[in-house]
Scaffold this active site. Sequence first.
Site, short mmCIF file in Angstrom:
data_model
loop_
_atom_site.label_atom_id
_atom_site.label_comp_id
_atom_site.label_asym_id
_atom_site.label_seq_id
_atom_site.Cartn_x
_atom_site.Cartn_y
_atom_site.Cartn_z
N GLN A 162 0.84 -1.21 0.00
CA GLN A 162 0.00 0.00 0.00
C GLN A 162 0.87 1.25 0.00
OE1 GLN A 162 -2.51 -0.66 3.47
NE2 GLN A 162 -4.17 -1.32 2.14
N ARG B 57 -6.41 -23.63 11.09
CA ARG B 57 -7.21 -22.55 10.53
C ARG B 57 -8.46 -22.99 9.79
NH1 ARG B 57 -5.63 -17.55 12.53
NH2 ARG B 57 -3.41 -17.25 12.32
C1 FAD Z 1 -8.28 -19.69 16.80
C2 FAD Z 1 -7.08 -18.80 16.72
C3 FAD Z 1 -7.08 -17.61 17.40
C4 FAD Z 1 -5.96 -16.75 17.36
N1 FAD Z 1 -5.99 -15.59 18.03
C5 FAD Z 1 -4.89 -14.79 18.04
C6 FAD Z 1 -4.87 -13.57 18.79
O1 FAD Z 1 -5.84 -13.20 19.44
N2 FAD Z 1 -3.75 -12.82 18.76
C7 FAD Z 1 -2.64 -13.22 18.07
O2 FAD Z 1 -1.63 -12.51 18.10
N3 FAD Z 1 -2.65 -14.35 17.33
C8 FAD Z 1 -3.73 -15.14 17.31
N4 FAD Z 1 -3.72 -16.29 16.57
C9 FAD Z 1 -2.55 -16.61 15.77
C10 FAD Z 1 -1.70 -17.71 16.44
O3 FAD Z 1 -1.27 -17.29 17.72
C11 FAD Z 1 -0.47 -18.03 15.59
O4 FAD Z 1 0.36 -16.90 15.50
C12 FAD Z 1 -0.84 -18.46 14.18
O5 FAD Z 1 -1.95 -19.31 14.18
C13 FAD Z 1 0.34 -19.18 13.58
O6 FAD Z 1 0.40 -20.44 14.21
P1 FAD Z 1 1.75 -21.16 14.53
O7 FAD Z 1 2.65 -20.34 15.40
O8 FAD Z 1 1.40 -22.54 15.03
O9 FAD Z 1 2.34 -21.31 13.04
P2 FAD Z 1 3.81 -21.16 12.52
O10 FAD Z 1 4.37 -19.85 12.85
O11 FAD Z 1 3.78 -21.50 11.06
O12 FAD Z 1 4.60 -22.26 13.30
C14 FAD Z 1 4.36 -23.65 13.06
C15 FAD Z 1 4.78 -24.46 14.25
O13 FAD Z 1 6.20 -24.34 14.39
C16 FAD Z 1 6.52 -24.31 15.80
N5 FAD Z 1 7.15 -23.01 16.08
C17 FAD Z 1 7.11 -21.90 15.31
N6 FAD Z 1 7.83 -20.91 15.86
C18 FAD Z 1 8.28 -21.39 17.03
C19 FAD Z 1 9.07 -20.85 18.07
N7 FAD Z 1 9.50 -19.60 18.01
N8 FAD Z 1 9.37 -21.62 19.11
C20 FAD Z 1 8.94 -22.88 19.19
N9 FAD Z 1 8.18 -23.48 18.24
C21 FAD Z 1 7.87 -22.75 17.18
C22 FAD Z 1 5.23 -24.50 16.56
O14 FAD Z 1 5.03 -25.87 16.80
C23 FAD Z 1 4.21 -23.99 15.58
O15 FAD Z 1 2.91 -24.53 15.82
C24 FAD Z 1 -4.83 -17.14 16.59
C25 FAD Z 1 -4.86 -18.34 15.88
C26 FAD Z 1 -5.96 -19.16 15.95
C27 FAD Z 1 -5.93 -20.45 15.17
#
Ligand code: FAD
Length: 264
Positions: free
Chosen positions: A115, A211
């Site tokens: 943007q 998701r």
């Molecule tokens: C129902 C729902 C509600 C949500 N509400 C909010 C909200 O209110 N506010 C908000 O900010 N976000 C929210 N989120 C986003 C959520 O917190 C995650 O940021 C997003 O879903 C990405 O998921 P993830 O970290 O599992 O995925 P990815 O970042 O792709 O990571 C995949 C997997 O890799 C591992 N991993 C990744 N990074 C690390 C690390 N640094 N240390 C250890 N293991 C790691 C974990 O096992 C993780 O599950 C929401 C998500 C859902 C599904």
Amino acid sequence: MKMAQPSVVLISRPSLDIDSVEEWLRDLGLEWVRSPLATPAEELIELSGRLCYMSFGTRQSPRSNREYIYNLIRQGHESVLEHASWTFLVSEVSRGFTHQLVRHRVGFAFSQLSQQYVDQKPMGVIMPRLIRESSQSSKQWTQAVEVARQAYQEILESLEREVPGADDSTDRRERRRAVRSAARSVLPEATDTRISVSANARAIRHFLRVRGSIVGDEEMRAVAARLLEIVRKEAPAVFADFDVRIEKESPLVRQVSLPPPQPD
Ligand SMILES: Cc1cc2nc3c(=O)[nH]c(=O)nc-3n(C[C@H](O)[C@H](O)[C@H](O)COP(=O)(O)OP(=O)(O)OC[C@H]3O[C@@H](n4cnc5c(N)ncnc54)[C@H](O)[C@@H]3O)c2cc1C
């Protein structure tokens, strides 16, 4: 004004240079009995898995590609799935949606319409279904969006007049960036956007799991369903434990059991 009907277009997929694979195996005195129906993505995963144990030639079990991949998934050996990745162009989605999407850090790469570089004057917006179905809310929503659109244009025009001009091209570019950054702050989350998304099979599985079935997030579920529809054709065995159910005219992606082991 657009309704929330995301577009997901596959633009890149895995391919396997089978001649090179066979030459490599031949040099080792080995051969690989391939499954005739496996896709390139599935073969890439199988080959990478087999390399771990060099299970080629006499060490190759009679397991089909499909069973091989199911077994990787059952054993939680999902790092092997990371070898297969795809790129999608996602559009007709809102900035609110992409803000959530880009929270996925592992196994994803994103490039999103800027943007700051692209003028948002012909602003497209995505109207959520709940709002579309409410005559009161849709009237309010449309008015609010129109106010934002008007404000964006007027702020952009005023700042372009007010902010001092720049001499060289870098300064001009940064001036334009500053003006657009300031003006875009009034744009709604409903503003439509485009994003190029690359993701590997393991990351897509994780995305679908966390998701795909959030009942209150229709736009996310719609993208998840479209994504699953595409990758299931690309690598059926890798996504065999997901299905899509239509509930209240809207898709819900769920993880289900893998089919029981069976001979090919
Ligand atoms: C129902 C729902 C509600 C949500 N509400 C909010 C909200 O209110 N506010 C908000 O900010 N976000 C929210 N989120 C986003 C959520 O917190 C995650 O940021 C997003 O879903 C990405 O998921 P993830 O970290 O599992 O995925 P990815 O970042 O792709 O990571 C995949 C997997 O890799 C591992 N991993 C990744 N990074 C690390 C690390 N640094 N240390 C250890 N293991 C790691 C974990 O096992 C993780 O599950 C929401 C998500 C859902 C599904």
